[in-house]
Design a protein around this motif. Structure first.
Motif, PDB file in Angstrom:
ATOM      1  N   LEU A   6      16.944   0.517   6.826  1.00 29.68           N
ATOM      2  CA  LEU A   6      16.142   1.083   5.741  1.00 29.68           C
ATOM      3  C   LEU A   6      16.318   0.226   4.493  1.00 29.68           C
ATOM      4  N   GLN A   7      15.230   0.079   3.758  1.00 23.66           N
ATOM      5  CA  GLN A   7      15.277  -0.617   2.480  1.00 23.66           C
ATOM      6  C   GLN A   7      14.456   0.173   1.473  1.00 23.66           C
ATOM      7  N   ALA A   8      14.946   0.236   0.261  1.00 22.08           N
ATOM      8  CA  ALA A   8      14.228   0.892  -0.824  1.00 22.08           C
ATOM      9  C   ALA A   8      14.114  -0.094  -1.977  1.00 22.08           C
ATOM     10  N   CYS A   9      12.924  -0.168  -2.553  1.00 23.82           N
ATOM     11  CA  CYS A   9      12.688  -1.080  -3.664  1.00 23.82           C
ATOM     12  C   CYS A   9      12.024  -0.331  -4.808  1.00 23.82           C
ATOM     13  N   HIS A  57       6.925   9.742  -3.667  1.00 25.67           N
ATOM     14  CA  HIS A  57       7.743   8.840  -4.481  1.00 25.67           C
ATOM     15  C   HIS A  57       6.925   7.629  -4.847  1.00 25.67           C
ATOM     16  N   SER A  58       7.409   6.906  -5.829  1.00 27.34           N
ATOM     17  CA  SER A  58       6.862   5.586  -6.132  1.00 27.34           C
ATOM     18  C   SER A  58       7.838   4.541  -5.611  1.00 27.34           C
ATOM     19  N   GLY A  59       7.379   3.304  -5.560  1.00 24.02           N
ATOM     20  CA  GLY A  59       8.216   2.275  -4.975  1.00 24.02           C
ATOM     21  C   GLY A  59       7.974   2.183  -3.476  1.00 24.02           C
ATOM     22  N   GLU A  60       8.742   1.344  -2.820  1.00 22.46           N
ATOM     23  CA  GLU A  60       8.516   1.049  -1.405  1.00 22.46           C
ATOM     24  C   GLU A  60       9.747   1.381  -0.574  1.00 22.46           C
ATOM     25  N   VAL A  61       9.515   1.971   0.593  1.00 21.08           N
ATOM     26  CA  VAL A  61      10.570   2.228   1.577  1.00 21.08           C
ATOM     27  C   VAL A  61      10.182   1.536   2.871  1.00 21.08           C
ATOM     28  N   LEU A  62      11.069   0.711   3.387  1.00 20.22           N
ATOM     29  CA  LEU A  62      10.852   0.030   4.661  1.00 20.22           C
ATOM     30  C   LEU A  62      11.745   0.653   5.723  1.00 20.22           C
ATOM     31  N   LEU A  63      11.164   0.944   6.871  1.00 23.68           N
ATOM     32  CA  LEU A  63      11.898   1.453   8.030  1.00 23.68           C
ATOM     33  C   LEU A  63      11.846   0.388   9.114  1.00 23.68           C
ATOM     34  N   LEU A  64      13.002  -0.186   9.429  1.00 19.28           N
ATOM     35  CA  LEU A  64      13.092  -1.251  10.432  1.00 19.28           C
ATOM     36  C   LEU A  64      12.083  -2.366  10.135  1.00 19.28           C
ATOM     37  N   GLY A  65      11.983  -2.677   8.847  1.00 18.46           N
ATOM     38  CA  GLY A  65      11.152  -3.794   8.418  1.00 18.46           C
ATOM     39  C   GLY A  65       9.697  -3.467   8.178  1.00 18.46           C
ATOM     40  N   ASP A  67       6.616  -0.905   6.418  1.00 16.62           N
ATOM     41  CA  ASP A  67       6.333   0.036   5.337  1.00 16.62           C
ATOM     42  C   ASP A  67       6.288   1.445   5.921  1.00 16.62           C
ATOM     43  N   ALA A  68       7.282   2.260   5.592  1.00 15.36           N
ATOM     44  CA  ALA A  68       7.400   3.578   6.208  1.00 15.36           C
ATOM     45  C   ALA A  68       6.208   4.469   5.899  1.00 15.36           C
ATOM     46  N   ALA A  69       5.663   4.351   4.694  1.00 15.48           N
ATOM     47  CA  ALA A  69       4.546   5.205   4.293  1.00 15.48           C
ATOM     48  C   ALA A  69       3.278   4.883   5.070  1.00 15.48           C
ATOM     49  N   ARG A  70       3.146   3.660   5.549  1.00 17.78           N
ATOM     50  CA  ARG A  70       1.932   3.235   6.251  1.00 17.78           C
ATOM     51  C   ARG A  70       2.070   3.318   7.764  1.00 17.78           C
ATOM     52  N   MET A  71       3.262   3.600   8.243  1.00 16.35           N
ATOM     53  CA  MET A  71       3.455   3.717   9.692  1.00 16.35           C
ATOM     54  C   MET A  71       2.761   4.975  10.213  1.00 16.35           C
ATOM     55  N   PRO A  72       2.163   4.927  11.388  1.00 16.94           N
ATOM     56  CA  PRO A  72       1.657   6.156  12.001  1.00 16.94           C
ATOM     57  C   PRO A  72       2.782   7.178  12.123  1.00 16.94           C
ATOM     58  N   ARG A  73       2.474   8.432  11.835  1.00 19.59           N
ATOM     59  CA  ARG A  73       3.514   9.461  11.820  1.00 19.59           C
ATOM     60  C   ARG A  73       4.264   9.544  13.146  1.00 19.59           C
ATOM     61  N   ARG A  74       3.531   9.437  14.229  1.00 14.76           N
ATOM     62  CA  ARG A  74       4.153   9.528  15.554  1.00 14.76           C
ATOM     63  C   ARG A  74       5.167   8.398  15.752  1.00 14.76           C
ATOM     64  N   GLN A  75       4.777   7.189  15.373  1.00 12.05           N
ATOM     65  CA  GLN A  75       5.682   6.047  15.511  1.00 12.05           C
ATOM     66  C   GLN A  75       6.916   6.238  14.632  1.00 12.05           C
ATOM     67  N   ARG A  76       6.689   6.686  13.392  1.00 16.68           N
ATOM     68  CA  ARG A  76       7.819   6.891  12.488  1.00 16.68           C
ATOM     69  C   ARG A  76       8.758   7.972  13.021  1.00 16.68           C
ATOM     70  N   ALA A  77       8.179   9.035  13.583  1.00 22.07           N
ATOM     71  CA  ALA A  77       8.996  10.135  14.107  1.00 22.07           C
ATOM     72  C   ALA A  77       9.780   9.732  15.348  1.00 22.07           C
ATOM     73  N   GLN A  78       9.325   8.714  16.052  1.00 19.89           N
ATOM     74  CA  GLN A  78      10.072   8.213  17.207  1.00 19.89           C
ATOM     75  C   GLN A  78      11.258   7.358  16.780  1.00 19.89           C
ATOM     76  N   GLN A  79      11.138   6.729  15.619  1.00 21.93           N
ATOM     77  CA  GLN A  79      12.163   5.780  15.178  1.00 21.93           C
ATOM     78  C   GLN A  79      13.154   6.378  14.195  1.00 21.93           C
ATOM     79  N   LEU A  80      12.790   7.499  13.565  1.00 19.65           N
ATOM     80  CA  LEU A  80      13.658   8.105  12.565  1.00 19.65           C
ATOM     81  C   LEU A  80      13.776   9.604  12.826  1.00 19.65           C
ATOM     82  N   ALA A  81      14.999  10.081  13.004  1.00 17.34           N
ATOM     83  CA  ALA A  81      15.256  11.505  13.223  1.00 17.34           C
ATOM     84  C   ALA A  81      15.892  12.097  11.975  1.00 17.34           C
ATOM     85  N   TRP A  82      15.611  13.373  11.733  1.00 12.69           N
ATOM     86  CA  TRP A  82      16.021  14.039  10.499  1.00 12.69           C
ATOM     87  C   TRP A  82      16.775  15.324  10.806  1.00 12.69           C
TER      88      TRP A  82
END
Length: 255
Positions: A6-9, A57-65, A67-82
């Motif tokens: 994860l990266q936050a900018c 939020h403002s700014g950018e969050v990267l999940l495994l390189g 853009d987390a906000a632009r990833m399809p929800r299904r793909q993001r939910a497969q890669q990140l558990a909460w």
């Protein structure tokens, strides 16, 4: 795969009319356990929810390189558990069915669970010692037992990155130790765990620590580093001190 989980900018977040996070810059390496600590109101839970894309939020969050906000929800939910605080789930759901909810990102629409889904759920329930309750309703469990079932739901996702907000809530010391062993096992298998913890001595068992105060990152570093331990003492107004006991850092309250 990115070397950073994860990266936050320049991430900022506001709750109501109050800005909670201020220009957060973070790089959280993959295959590590990172604990997030700080005094009450520091923005720890808000940060975790922003990383999970659960809060605007403002700014950018990267999940495994990516853009987390632009990833399809299904793909993001497969890669990140909460696993969040006070997670809601219907009390009449069976424990097994609650854990199976973690498999939803992997299931096709209107298609029942596969053998792989059942295998993942069994593995997760056994890992949290909740397998024996699989046919019981969630509402029949104690708060600590319920927490272990919700942890199993997160594990069943089999995501590369797990975010856990106060995962030790309601767990007694033996099961806190079980959680610690589980986290070490996950990291050894290449997973990334980011956890918000009030139990500072437990948080110091992580590989790295992010220290927040008033919505800003005060320090990030290895838990074993003296600079991290001194920063931890400062953020709690030097009312705690970190000592080494049998080669492990422990936290003591100052009188």
């Amino acid at each position: 795969m990115s070397s950073m989980a994860l990266q936050a900018c320049k991430v900022c977040a506001t709750l109501g009319s109050t800005q909670v996070l201020h220009d957060i810059d973070l790089e959280l390496p993959a295959g590590r356990w990172i604990s997030v600590v700080g005094p009450n109101g520091a923005g720890k839970s808000t940060l975790l929810k922003v990383l999970a894309q659960l809060l605007p939020h403002s700014g950018e969050v990267l999940l495994l390189g990516q853009d987390a906000a632009r990833m399809p929800r299904r793909q993001r939910a497969q890669q990140l558990a909460w696993l969040g605080q006070h997670e809601a789930s219907a009390d009449d759901l069976l424990v097994y069915d609650v854990a199976m909810l973690g498999r939803l990102p992997h299931q096709s629409w209107l298609v029942g669970p596969t053998s792989r889904d059942h295998e993942a759920v069994q593995q997760a329930l056994r890992a949290t010692q909740a397998w024996d309750w699989r046919a019981r309703a969630l509402g029949q469990l104690s708060a600590g037992e319920r927490q272990r079932v919700l942890l199993a739901r997160a594990l069943a996702v089999q995501a590369q990155v797990l975010l856990m907000d106060e995962p030790l809530a309601n767990l007694d010391p033996p099961h806190q130790a079980d959680w610690l062993a589980l986290v070490h096992s996950l990291v050894a298998s290449g997973k990334t765990v980011v956890s918000v913890l009030h139990e500072v001595s437990m948080a110091l068992q992580a590989d790295e620590m992010v220290i927040l105060c008033e919505g800003r990152v005060q320090h990030q570093g290895r838990c074993a580093d003296v600079s991290t331990q001194r920063a931890l003492e400062r953020v709690f107004d030097n009312r705690i001190c970190v000592h080494s006991l049998l080669g492990q850092p422990v936290v003591l309250l100052k009188k």
